[in-house]
Design an enzyme around this catalytic site. Structure first.
Site, PDB file in Angstrom:
ATOM      1  N   GLN A 163       1.207  -1.407  -0.189  1.00 19.03           N
ATOM      2  CA  GLN A 163      -0.140  -0.334   0.293  1.00 19.03           C
ATOM      3  C   GLN A 163       0.530   1.425   0.390  1.00 19.03           C
ATOM      4  OE1 GLN A 163      -4.059   0.256   2.106  1.00 19.03           O
ATOM      5  NE2 GLN A 163      -2.894   0.712   3.453  1.00 19.03           N
ATOM      6  N   GLU A 205      -2.771   9.719  -0.501  1.00 19.68           N
ATOM      7  CA  GLU A 205      -1.914  10.528   0.822  1.00 19.68           C
ATOM      8  C   GLU A 205      -1.074  11.237  -0.259  1.00 19.68           C
ATOM      9  OE1 GLU A 205      -0.943   7.609   3.553  1.00 19.68           O
ATOM     10  OE2 GLU A 205      -2.842   6.800   3.872  1.00 19.68           O
ATOM     11  N   ASP A 242       4.450   0.247   4.038  1.00 20.15           N
ATOM     12  CA  ASP A 242       3.377  -0.281   4.938  1.00 20.15           C
ATOM     13  C   ASP A 242       2.467  -1.612   3.879  1.00 20.15           C
ATOM     14  OD1 ASP A 242       0.504  -0.899   6.024  1.00 20.15           O
ATOM     15  OD2 ASP A 242       0.111   1.250   5.438  1.00 20.15           O
ATOM     16  N   GLU A 287       5.372  -1.811   7.793  1.00 15.41           N
ATOM     17  CA  GLU A 287       4.161  -1.744   9.026  1.00 15.41           C
ATOM     18  C   GLU A 287       3.059  -2.789   8.087  1.00 15.41           C
ATOM     19  OE1 GLU A 287       0.726   1.051   8.574  1.00 15.41           O
ATOM     20  OE2 GLU A 287       2.452   2.259   8.511  1.00 15.41           O
ATOM     21  N   ASP A 314      -0.124  -1.430  12.627  1.00 14.98           N
ATOM     22  CA  ASP A 314      -1.371  -0.656  12.762  1.00 14.98           C
ATOM     23  C   ASP A 314      -2.789  -1.822  12.652  1.00 14.98           C
ATOM     24  OD1 ASP A 314      -3.488   0.940  11.703  1.00 14.98           O
ATOM     25  OD2 ASP A 314      -2.510   0.859   9.794  1.00 14.98           O
ATOM     26  N   LYS A 339      -3.337   5.360  15.837  1.00 14.04           N
ATOM     27  CA  LYS A 339      -3.640   7.295  15.219  1.00 14.04           C
ATOM     28  C   LYS A 339      -5.063   7.431  15.806  1.00 14.04           C
ATOM     29  CE  LYS A 339      -3.013   4.516  10.501  1.00 14.04           C
ATOM     30  NZ  LYS A 339      -3.622   3.995   9.094  1.00 14.04           N
ATOM     31  N   ARG A 368      -5.292   9.659   8.765  1.00 14.63           N
ATOM     32  CA  ARG A 368      -5.535   8.362   7.597  1.00 14.63           C
ATOM     33  C   ARG A 368      -5.355   8.828   6.525  1.00 14.63           C
ATOM     34  NH1 ARG A 368      -7.761   4.391  11.658  1.00 14.63           N
ATOM     35  NH2 ARG A 368      -7.443   3.550   9.357  1.00 14.63           N
ATOM     36  N   SER A 369      -5.661   8.518   5.109  1.00 12.28           N
ATOM     37  CA  SER A 369      -5.610   8.713   3.804  1.00 12.28           C
ATOM     38  C   SER A 369      -6.673   9.718   3.738  1.00 12.28           C
ATOM     39  CB  SER A 369      -6.401   7.288   3.407  1.00 12.28           C
ATOM     40  OG  SER A 369      -7.097   6.904   3.788  1.00 12.28           O
ATOM     41  N   LYS A 390       3.829   9.829  10.230  1.00 10.78           N
ATOM     42  CA  LYS A 390       3.943   9.813   9.323  1.00 10.78           C
ATOM     43  C   LYS A 390       2.600  10.079   8.583  1.00 10.78           C
ATOM     44  CE  LYS A 390       1.529   5.116   6.849  1.00 10.78           C
ATOM     45  NZ  LYS A 390       0.731   3.685   7.199  1.00 10.78           N
TER      46      LYS A 390
END
EC number: 4.2.1.11
Length: 429
Positions: A163, A205, A242, A287, A314, A339, A368-369, A390
């Site tokens: 990802q 992102e 990730d 991740e 995560d 998060k 977050r995205s 991040k």
């Protein structure tokens, strides 16, 4: 006393054009705190519940008017008149009011918006920058950024299964120089992709989302970009991945299916696959290298790579101290992604960071995205001396808001500001 005299919840839009929750908290003195919450695309099954309306005739069912109503009614009634400086008490009030394990009644999005807005109002009342309010006089370390310059998986419409492919500037002595390094690599990569006739469109992102034939081709191209920008891969800049492995794990078969490469791998084989990438490239962090439910796979991966690679949970840990405690006891991973909307209050967020540090795990503060212009996570990263953040690529204002806030914080700290570089990975050998 910093008494709360007004609370206003509203529906606003995030960086993907989806509704999210914003909250204003007004104190007796006239100061106000405002906060907006983010939303994820690839989510852990045990995350706190984000309350959506489900009305398909409005925002495709993604409206948040119910969450907003909870802020403007129940939550408002419960915390009106309370002291905004009593964050832990306020958050406990919210948790008790909700009454569920996963915050599914009031919605973690409603609760977090209030929790953050209260903290921002209290910091304003105290005359302190938010990072200083969070961390006191000991808050002085800027984080090493994980910069997501190539997007795949659920964050992009391309052939990459992994990802996120990220760069981490580590040889610099300041955050400002690290940010410059990342930006120069980003622009070098754009030129390389354009010269190859590949797409330079960006994903959720802010990273590029071209169609590479394999993960190795992508990593090789990133190394080229690092060198083209005048830096040394493995010395000045390290790589991070990730995998978001839950997204391509087929539980019934117990296999990881990398469709882009035509591979079906067992947990052990996928651990070997990742170890091979780490042998070929200067990868310092992975991740979600295994699916959230594949704890045996996580143990295999940790035993194989855990001494030399940061293995970040995560979807695995979802910023939850109960799950993190179990992971620590079983020797699963060596780092947690933080998060704030996975858990729903600042108090619980800080508890997860503290638990990780006490166990020798690192903590990576994350966006977050689906983001907003809210930059609270930048202040959390410095306020907790987390050492890593991040927060996306070097494009899109929703990502830049966090980087620019970190620049301001570094300026505010002056000579006492520090940048950890490779020291951010204090648990690796």
């Amino acid at each position: 006393m910093s008494a709360i005299v007004d609370i206003i919840g509203r529906e606003v839009l995030d960086s993907r054009g989806n509704p999210t929750v914003e909250c204003d908290v007004l104190l007796e003195s006239g100061v106000m705190g405002r906060a907006a919450v983010p939303s994820g695309a690839s989510t852990g099954s045990r995350e706190a519940i984000e309350l959506r309306d489900g009305d398909k005739g409005r925002y495709l069912g993604k409206g948040v008017l119910k969450a907003v109503e909870h802020i403007n009614t129940e939550i408002s009634e419960a915390i009106m008149g309370l002291d905004a400086s009593e964050q832990a008490f306020l958050d406990r009030t919210l948790i008790d009011l909700d009454g569920t394990e996963n915050k599914g009644r009031l919605g973690a999005n409603a609760m977090l918006a209030v929790s953050m807005a209260v903290a921002k109002a209290a910091a304003e009342e105290a005359g302190l920058p938010l990072y200083r309010y969070f961390g006191g006089s000991g808050a002085m370390q800027l984080p090493v950024p994980m910069m997501n310059i190539v997007n795949g998986g659920a964050h992009a419409n391309n052939s990459l299964d992994i990802q996120e492919f990220m760069v981490m500037p580590v040889s610099q002595t300041s955050f400002r120089e690290a940010l410059r390094c990342g930006a120069e690599i980003f622009h070098a990569l754009k030129k390389i992709l354009a010269d190859k006739g590949m797409s330079t469109a960006v994903g959720d992102e802010g990273g590029f989302a071209p169609n590479f034939s394999s993960n190795e081709e992508c990593l090789n191209t990133i190394v080229q970009a690092i060198e083209k920008a005048g830096y040394r891969a493995g010395e000045d800049v390290l790589l991070a991945l990730d995998c978001a492995a839950s997204e391509f794990y087929h539980e019934a078969e117990g296999v990881y299916q990398l469709e882009g490469e035509g591979l079906k791998l067992s947990s052990t084989q996928f651990a070997d696959y990742l170890a091979n990438l780490c042998d070929k490239f200067p990868i310092v962090s992975i991740e979600d290298g295994m699916a959230e439910g594949d704890w045996d796979g996580w143990k295999t991966l940790t035993d194989k790579l855990g001494k030399r690679v940061q293995l970040v949970g995560d979807d695995l840990f979802v910023t939850n101290t109960k799950i993190l405690k179990e992971g620590i006891e079983k020797g699963i991973g060596n780092s947690i992604l933080i998060k704030i909307n996975q858990i729903g209050t600042l108090t619980e967020t800080f508890a997860a960071i503290e638990m990780a540090k006490r166990a020798g795990y690192t903590a990576v503060i994350s966006h977050r995205s689906g983001e907003t212009e809210d930059s609270t996570i930048a202040d959390i990263a410095v306020g907790t001396n987390a050492g890593q953040i991040k927060t996306g690529s070097l494009s899109r204002s929703d990502r830049m808001a966090k980087y620019n806030q970190l620049l301001r914080i570094e300026e505010d700290l002056g000579d006492i500001a520090s940048y950890p570089g490779k020291g951010a990975f204090y648990n690796l050998r």
